[in-house]
Enzyme design. Structure first.
Site, PDB file in Angstrom:
ATOM      1  N   PRO A 175       0.829  -1.214   0.000  1.00 47.07           N
ATOM      2  CA  PRO A 175       0.000   0.000   0.000  1.00 47.07           C
ATOM      3  C   PRO A 175       0.857   1.255   0.000  1.00 47.07           C
ATOM      4  O   PRO A 175       1.846   1.355   0.726  1.00 47.07           O
ATOM      5  CB  PRO A 175      -0.804  -0.138   1.303  1.00 47.07           C
ATOM      6  CG  PRO A 175      -0.915  -1.608   1.497  1.00 47.07           C
ATOM      7  CD  PRO A 175       0.406  -2.171   1.018  1.00 47.07           C
ATOM      8  N   CYS A 176       0.458   2.223  -0.824  1.00 44.49           N
ATOM      9  CA  CYS A 176       1.338   3.353  -1.133  1.00 44.49           C
ATOM     10  C   CYS A 176       1.026   4.627  -0.369  1.00 44.49           C
ATOM     11  O   CYS A 176       1.651   5.652  -0.604  1.00 44.49           O
ATOM     12  CB  CYS A 176       1.270   3.652  -2.632  1.00 44.49           C
ATOM     13  SG  CYS A 176      -0.384   4.160  -3.185  1.00 44.49           S
ATOM     14  N   GLN A 177       0.049   4.610   0.558  1.00 45.22           N
ATOM     15  CA  GLN A 177      -0.370   5.866   1.173  1.00 45.22           C
ATOM     16  C   GLN A 177       0.778   6.598   1.848  1.00 45.22           C
ATOM     17  O   GLN A 177       0.816   7.821   1.886  1.00 45.22           O
ATOM     18  CB  GLN A 177      -1.485   5.612   2.196  1.00 45.22           C
ATOM     19  CG  GLN A 177      -2.812   5.230   1.572  1.00 45.22           C
ATOM     20  CD  GLN A 177      -2.928   3.727   1.388  1.00 45.22           C
ATOM     21  OE1 GLN A 177      -1.937   3.005   1.429  1.00 45.22           O
ATOM     22  NE2 GLN A 177      -4.127   3.256   1.164  1.00 45.22           N
TER      23      GLN A 177
ATOM     24  N   PHE B  17       3.704   7.024   0.886  1.00 39.07           N
ATOM     25  CA  PHE B  17       4.561   7.724  -0.065  1.00 39.07           C
ATOM     26  C   PHE B  17       3.784   8.631  -1.018  1.00 39.07           C
ATOM     27  O   PHE B  17       4.369   9.285  -1.874  1.00 39.07           O
ATOM     28  CB  PHE B  17       5.350   6.702  -0.893  1.00 39.07           C
ATOM     29  CG  PHE B  17       5.862   5.555  -0.078  1.00 39.07           C
ATOM     30  CD1 PHE B  17       6.914   5.719   0.805  1.00 39.07           C
ATOM     31  CD2 PHE B  17       5.279   4.305  -0.180  1.00 39.07           C
ATOM     32  CE1 PHE B  17       7.383   4.659   1.562  1.00 39.07           C
ATOM     33  CE2 PHE B  17       5.745   3.244   0.577  1.00 39.07           C
ATOM     34  CZ  PHE B  17       6.791   3.420   1.448  1.00 39.07           C
TER      35      PHE B  17
ATOM     36  N   ASN C  74       4.103   0.833  -7.570  1.00 38.15           N
ATOM     37  CA  ASN C  74       3.873   1.769  -6.474  1.00 38.15           C
ATOM     38  C   ASN C  74       3.867   3.193  -7.019  1.00 38.15           C
ATOM     39  O   ASN C  74       3.893   3.405  -8.233  1.00 38.15           O
ATOM     40  CB  ASN C  74       4.939   1.591  -5.382  1.00 38.15           C
ATOM     41  CG  ASN C  74       4.376   1.733  -3.986  1.00 38.15           C
ATOM     42  OD1 ASN C  74       3.871   2.792  -3.629  1.00 38.15           O
ATOM     43  ND2 ASN C  74       4.450   0.669  -3.187  1.00 38.15           N
TER      44      ASN C  74
END
Length: 373
Positions: free
Chosen positions: A93-95, A97, A133
């Protein structure tokens, strides 16, 4: 440079089967794309129970509900078959960054997800690794650490920042794609090798039945539009495709837009344009005030189904069991966080071509020759 042998029109097959496991699988966007390319995904793993139905209903792979920090090598290795090439995908999960996240700190526990992925790569030693990502991850210490660990383990690593529209996904969306192989140099196929045209909002969703705000389509419950307040109904009626709130009369302007200091958010409360790309589909795309998510012609925000289509999911991709209530925030999160399936397909074709070249060269030389990029 060798001519690529795994395009959409001509899939070069290898004698070696590719088996894949998809960490952080979400609703199955990456798995769906990999399967479309011809890769056999055996397992998807996620911590979110809402992912199980869409992942299992639309894909052949099994689903495992388990936190990544509790995963062991044996949990994954039993899904790989003997004498095959193993692919481990890990789209954490990219939240942490994302440019939308202004609160992430260096001690945010989500930074550790990539380190857990690195741990599993180290313990399993798959021949192939991939990750998708956000571009901002590049240059972060945790990402450089991840790449360093791959190279120390003799993986060849390719990192690309791609524009999703170049791969037929009808939205402005930049993504970072990592491919790594212990077989030899590997690369993501180019848009021309993927052989698809750019697609507009019109070409993607214009054929869906019209809706009013708050309505649900009788034949597809996912094609539903959020209710608008009286004020927001007046605002969207005053909005034009590609315009901003600055086009409104003064009585419609929000308080935050009246301030002389601070951000003015010109990209919110806007309509999409029919013959252009959609904006980046976020987890809140179903709300008119959350971005440029107004329908180009109808006085409403785009529906859940329209958001999924703009992410390149098939029009019949199921996110909720038939007859079950649809929780808009939950489904919106699944769609907005997903790897666009078409990007997953491009990754899959890249892997297939790479293994086909490696297998061809190995048979030609009678040894474990490395594949060319």
């Amino acid at each position: 440079m060798h001519c690529f042998e795994g395009t959409r029109n001509q899939k070069q097959r290898s004698n070696r089967k590719i088996w894949a496991v998809d960490l952080f699988c979400g609703a199955g966007g990456l798995t769906h794309g990999l399967e479309r390319a011809g890769i056999d995904v055996q397992l998807g793993i996620d911590i979110d129970p809402a992912c199980e139905y869409p992942f299992s209903a639309n894909n052949k792979a099994k689903f495992l509900l388990k936190p990544v920090e509790e995963l062991t090598a044996s949990d994954i290795e039993r899904f790989f078959r003997k004498n095959g090439i193993r692919l481990l995908a890990g789209c954490a999960p990219c939240q942490t960054f994302s440019t939308y996240n202004q609160k992430a700190t260096p001690d945010d526990k989500r930074w550790w997800l990539l380190r857990q992925f690195s741990r599993l790569v180290r313990e399993i030693c798959p021949e192939l690794v991939t990750m998708e990502n956000v571009p901002r991850l590049r240059g972060q210490g945790v990402f450089e650490e991840f790449i360093g660990a791959l190279r120390d383990a003799n993986y060849h690593v390719d990192i690309e920042t791609v524009n999703c529209e170049d791969y037929g996904i009808p939205q402005h969306r930049q993504r970072l794609v990592l491919l790594a192989s212990s077989l030899g140099p590997i690369r993501l196929i180019s848009p021309s090798e993927f052989s698809t045209d750019r697609t507009t909002v019109r070409e993607s969703i214009a054929d869906l039945p019209p809706l009013k705000a708050g309505e649900v389509d009788e034949t597809d419950p996912l094609h539903q539009a959020a209710i608008l307040s009286d004020l927001n109904k007046k605002r969207i009626e005053a909005s034009k495709p590609g315009g901003t709130w600055r086009d409104w009369r003064e009585t419609l302007v929000a308080d935050c837009h009246r301030k002389g200091t601070g951000k003015t958010y010109p990209s919110v409360y806007g309509r999409m344009c029919w013959d252009e790309l959609a904006p980046t589909i976020t987890t809140q795309f179903f709300g008119f005030g959350n971005g440029r998510f107004g329908h180009p012609a109808q006085d409403r925000a785009i529906s859940l189904r329209e958001g999924a289509i703009l992410q390149s999911f098939p029009k019949d991709y199921a996110f909720v069991p038939p007859g079950n209530p649809i929780h808009r925030k939950s489904v919106g999160r699944l769609i907005g966080n997903a790897v666009p399936p078409k990007l997953g397909e491009a990754i899959g074709l890249s892997v297939l071509g790479h293994v086909a070249r490696w297998d061809r060269d190995r048979r030609k030389t009678g040894s474990g020759a490395k594949a060319d990029a």
